[in-house]
Design an enzyme around this catalytic site. Structure first.
Site, PDB file in Angstrom:
ATOM      1  N   SER A   1      21.050 -16.633  28.927  1.00  0.00           N
ATOM      2  CA  SER A   1      21.757 -17.546  28.019  1.00  0.00           C
ATOM      3  C   SER A   1      22.074 -16.833  26.706  1.00  0.00           C
ATOM      4  CB  SER A   1      20.905 -18.779  27.724  1.00  0.00           C
ATOM      5  OG  SER A   1      20.648 -19.483  28.899  1.00  0.00           O
TER       6      SER A   1
ATOM      7  N   ARG B   1      14.043 -11.575  36.324  1.00  0.00           N
ATOM      8  CA  ARG B   1      15.211 -10.692  36.336  1.00  0.00           C
ATOM      9  C   ARG B   1      14.820  -9.233  36.296  1.00  0.00           C
ATOM     10  NH1 ARG B   1      17.508 -14.079  31.583  1.00  0.00           N
ATOM     11  NH2 ARG B   1      15.266 -14.367  31.603  1.00  0.00           N
TER      12      ARG B   1
ATOM     13  N   HIS C   1      20.849 -19.628  36.378  1.00  0.00           N
ATOM     14  CA  HIS C   1      19.987 -20.802  36.552  1.00  0.00           C
ATOM     15  C   HIS C   1      20.402 -21.602  37.784  1.00  0.00           C
ATOM     16  CE1 HIS C   1      19.644 -20.559  31.904  1.00  0.00           C
ATOM     17  NE2 HIS C   1      18.465 -20.197  32.388  1.00  0.00           N
TER      18      HIS C   1
ATOM     19  N   LYS D   1      12.621 -21.485  19.641  1.00  0.00           N
ATOM     20  CA  LYS D   1      13.893 -20.784  19.455  1.00  0.00           C
ATOM     21  C   LYS D   1      14.909 -21.618  18.681  1.00  0.00           C
ATOM     22  CE  LYS D   1      13.422 -18.547  23.952  1.00  0.00           C
ATOM     23  NZ  LYS D   1      13.943 -18.549  25.318  1.00  0.00           N
TER      24      LYS D   1
HETATM   25  P1  ADP Z   1      12.963 -19.668  28.824  1.00  0.00           P
HETATM   26  O1  ADP Z   1      13.396 -19.944  27.439  1.00  0.00           O
HETATM   27  O2  ADP Z   1      11.791 -20.449  29.300  1.00  0.00           O
HETATM   28  O3  ADP Z   1      12.900 -18.200  29.220  1.00  0.00           O
HETATM   29  P2  ADP Z   1      15.543 -19.832  30.075  1.00  0.00           P
HETATM   30  O4  ADP Z   1      16.409 -21.020  29.932  1.00  0.00           O
HETATM   31  O5  ADP Z   1      15.964 -18.584  29.398  1.00  0.00           O
HETATM   32  O6  ADP Z   1      14.114 -20.320  29.672  1.00  0.00           O
HETATM   33  O7  ADP Z   1      15.304 -19.550  31.621  1.00  0.00           O
HETATM   34  C1  ADP Z   1      14.643 -20.484  32.435  1.00  0.00           C
HETATM   35  C2  ADP Z   1      14.147 -19.763  33.662  1.00  0.00           C
HETATM   36  O8  ADP Z   1      15.260 -19.255  34.395  1.00  0.00           O
HETATM   37  C3  ADP Z   1      13.251 -18.565  33.392  1.00  0.00           C
HETATM   38  O9  ADP Z   1      12.279 -18.507  34.403  1.00  0.00           O
HETATM   39  C4  ADP Z   1      14.194 -17.401  33.487  1.00  0.00           C
HETATM   40  O10 ADP Z   1      13.522 -16.216  33.863  1.00  0.00           O
HETATM   41  C5  ADP Z   1      15.105 -17.869  34.595  1.00  0.00           C
HETATM   42  N1  ADP Z   1      16.422 -17.236  34.546  1.00  0.00           N
HETATM   43  C6  ADP Z   1      17.293 -17.201  33.523  1.00  0.00           C
HETATM   44  N2  ADP Z   1      18.401 -16.506  33.833  1.00  0.00           N
HETATM   45  C7  ADP Z   1      18.216 -16.067  35.108  1.00  0.00           C
HETATM   46  C8  ADP Z   1      18.984 -15.238  36.011  1.00  0.00           C
HETATM   47  N3  ADP Z   1      20.147 -14.724  35.635  1.00  0.00           N
HETATM   48  N4  ADP Z   1      18.472 -14.993  37.232  1.00  0.00           N
HETATM   49  C9  ADP Z   1      17.253 -15.488  37.579  1.00  0.00           C
HETATM   50  N5  ADP Z   1      16.484 -16.254  36.780  1.00  0.00           N
HETATM   51  C10 ADP Z   1      16.948 -16.533  35.567  1.00  0.00           C
END
Ligand code: ADP
Length: 164
Positions: free
Chosen positions: A132, A94, A21, A45
């Site tokens: 995460s 990703r 992030h 979630k």
């Molecule tokens: P959500 O629950 O909306 O998927 P996340 O907190 O998991 O939210 O992720 C927020 C954003 O960050 C999403 O667009 C996700 O694809 C992106 N993201 C999460 N981890 C990575 C990573 N390792 N590299 C690039 N983008 C990421």
């Protein structure tokens, strides 16, 4: 002519914020004047951290970045984006598996939210596998998470899992 500030919203669950992030946030700051990291309140979630804890962790790890603000939102993301006078939603991609879902949401958002663009940023190679949920799992099983999250996030996680 005065140039309007360019504001982007980076929405997500951030449960918790990872180096993946942070990488997206830093790269976005090269393109936009201001980035609003927006933690979704209406996520279905089961979360490890409360909304307030997630916001606090993001604030802590972005405190050096002057142009980042951290906020929460409920309801439609598009309405939130408009209320902030932003025009762009940032999402990270990703793997191909992210694509289908993101594509649907982006299409829906562009239909209901005119003039709002979704910008997809490709993950940096070293974070392609990082999410995460994986970090939560590794940490809950006693694994080392040093290369996935900043130290402040690590200590908060160790506390949650009773590993301190
Ligand atoms: P959500 O629950 O909306 O998927 P996340 O907190 O998991 O939210 O992720 C927020 C954003 O960050 C999403 O667009 C996700 O694809 C992106 N993201 C999460 N981890 C990575 C990573 N390792 N590299 C690039 N983008 C990421």
């Amino acid at each position: 002519m005065t140039k309007h500030k360019t504001i982007a919203v980076y929405p997500g669950s951030f449960d918790p914020v990872t180096y993946g992030h942070l990488d997206i946030i830093r790269r976005s700051l090269k393109i936009f004047d201001e980035v609003i990291v927006a933690v979704a309140r209406n996520s279905q979630k089961n979360s490890l951290f409360s909304i307030d804890e997630r916001v606090e962790l993001i604030r802590t790890v972005t405190k050096e970045e002057g142009r980042v603000t951290v906020d929460t939102f409920t309801g439609l993301l598009i309405d939130y984006v408009v209320s902030k006078q932003a025009h762009v939603i940032i999402r990270g991609l990703r793997a191909i598996s992210d694509f289908e879902y993101e594509f649907q949401i982006a299409q829906m958002n562009s239909t209901i939210g005119h003039n709002i663009e979704t910008l997809f940023m490709m993950t940096s190679v070293q974070y392609g596998y990082l999410s995460s949920s994986i970090v939560r799992e590794v940490c809950s099983l006693g694994g080392n998470i040093d290369s996935f999250v900043p130290p402040e996030v690590k200590s908060a996680m160790l506390k949650k899992f009773g590993r301190t």
